[in-house]
Design a protein around this motif. Structure first.
Motif: not given
Length: 504
Positions: A84-97
């Motif tokens: 695993i290199a990173s875990i990120y949010t992708m935007g508003p709540g309807y985007f999966a991490y």
């Protein structure tokens, strides 16, 4: 004495010269400028386009998110041998991490996890719409040292176009509200061109200034400097004192430490250590939406969870502070979807200005022939096409021989599992070799040597995760029965291990 019949050349007014400069830069540099403007416009909403294309990026917002530890566990169970290199949010709540996961061949895959349920929604190939248009816009698929200065230099063209366009347009108030549809196509397009230019003048300035900032950032890099705030690593002394295998602490513990170091931090992403000297980097936002997540960071030792550095936005330098504002302003991300749509609309308008400017000039010149200056920009586009193939290589599957001779897996005293595979070609006895290293943690390795008959080839490790495949050039590709092939593992704590295989 001058001839009586000699005619004086008409003296061009300042306004006429400015108009000619405006049409020259807009017409002769049209190919490259239109490409950069269009790709930048699409890049603004590229994440949203990916969201519409890829089912695994879409989730239904819930009332409460699961913990970061739960998301890490889900990704680990889904990709047990991945790094695993990173875990990120992708935007508003309807985007999966999104978790960026490297396989043993250092190939990247995006694993998406539902932050509301903790379930894996699926995988996405890293060649996304966002990646394609961002890279094409940023450096035209060329190496950074070629593409970045070319694209950045177009900021000067934007400023020249804006200045000369405004200086040669009279009666702004009338022009910005006038589109004459009853005077023919050329007049109507000309009115639209002028009105869009005036309405979008602020957008021109934002794009030109941020583009020049990127060009300055490139200049800093050439000089060996960074605008970004310093990223600390684990010291060599501390790395050397540790064992042969590094057991990183769970992500939930890392996040807890980061929140204590910066209580106001709203965590948006975590970068994992891959090499033996790297740290956990926890990123997030606070009160200023104009700053990238990178402005607020906590750097944490992955072994003992000590805070190496807490970096709130107010503690970074002025240059670094301004640097973190460049992307949100350039792509309009600071206000969420609303500002992205505004940026997209004005980006379409800028692209339209370039295209309508070409058409208007062609109509005025009554010629559709390609000019010498336009031909001069074609090599840039050809270079972009040429480097596109190399750019695509990073997204292709690992290039392995059709047939490999695989040797039995060996386990070292440190717990590292080592496998050897040598490619076999019908025309030759042996081809390229690769070592596969697997461990429960991260091997604290400095280098690997592969030896055949006392002749050794050392390979510096590009990535040190829990599972990796390292290509190694054997010094002698011809083998005899009974030959001993040795893999020597050199650790950062000055320890060494070796594994042997016998050629049969």
């Amino acid at each position: 004495m001058k001839d009586i019949g000699e005619r004086k050349k008409p003296v061009k007014s300042k306004r006429k010269k400015q108009y000619e400069l405006h049409t020259w830069v807009g017409f002769h540099l049209a190919f490259i400028m239109s490409l950069v403007l269009f790709t930048g416009t699409v890049a603004t909403l590229s994440n949203e386009i990916d969201w519409m294309i890829n089912d695994d990026m879409r989730v239904t917002p819930g009332t409460e998110m699961v913990s970061w530890g739960a998301m890490e566990k889900a990704v680990r169970e889904h990709s047990p041998d991945g790094n695993i290199a990173s875990i990120y949010t992708m935007g508003p709540g309807y985007f999966a991490y999104r978790a960026s996961v490297f396989d043993e061949f250092n190939k990247l895959t995006y694993v998406h996890v539902n932050q509301w349920t903790g379930e894996i929604t699926g995988e996405t190939h890293p060649l996304t719409v966002q990646r394609f248009f961002r890279d094409l816009h940023r450096y035209l698929f060329m190496p950074n040292y070629l593409g970045l200065p070319v694209v950045g230099s177009l900021s000067f063209i934007l400023l020249i176009s804006l200045y000369t366009g405004l200086k040669t347009t009279r009666n702004w108030r009338t022009v910005m509200m006038r589109v004459r549809r009853d005077r023919g196509v050329r007049i109507m397009v000309g009115d639209l061109h002028k009105a869009a230019g005036i309405w979008g003048s602020w957008f021109f300035i934002v794009m030109a200034v941020t583009g020049l900032w990127y060009l300055t950032e490139f200049g800093y890099a050439v000089a060996g400097e960074r605008m970004e705030a310093e990223r600390p690593d684990v010291t060599e002394q501390r790395t050397a004192r540790r064992g042969m295998v590094l057991q990183d602490r769970p992500l939930q513990e890392v996040v807890t430490v980061a929140k204590k170091a910066l209580p106001e931090l709203q965590i948006t992403g975590v970068q994992y250590p891959l090499r033996s000297n790297q740290v956990f980097t926890v990123l997030g936002v606070r009160d200023n939406p104009l700053l990238r997540d990178r402005a607020n960071r906590v750097f944490i030792d992955p072994i003992d969870l000590s805070v190496i550095k807490a970096q709130p936005e107010e503690n970074i330098s002025t240059v670094a502070y301004l640097n973190e504002m460049a992307d949100p302003l350039h792509f309009g991300t600071f206000g969420g979807l609303t500002t992205k749509i505004i940026w997209f609309i004005f980006g379409i308008s800028m692209t339209g200005l370039s295209i309508t400017g070409i058409w208007l000039t062609w109509r005025r010149l009554k010629s559709k022939a390609v000019t010498k200056a336009q031909f001069a920009t074609l090599p840039i586009l050809l270079l972009s096409l040429l480097f596109f193939s190399q750019w695509m290589d990073r997204y292709r599957e690992a290039d392995l021989p059709d047939v490999e001779k695989k040797f039995v897996q060996k386990r070292t005293a440190s717990g590292l599992q080592v496998s050897l595979a040598i490619g076999q070609d019908p025309r030759a006895e042996a081809g390229p070799a690769r070592l596969v290293l697997q461990t429960e943690g991260r091997p604290n390795l400095r280098a690997v040597s592969l030896c055949n008959r006392e002749d050794c080839q050392e390979t510096k490790l590009p990535v040190q995760g829990r599972s990796m495949s390292i290509p190694v050039d054997l010094p002698d590709s011809s083998f005899s029965t009974g030959d001993i092939i040795t893999a020597k593992l050199s650790y950062n704590n000055d320890q060494e291990e070796q594994v042997e295989w016998r050629w049969r």
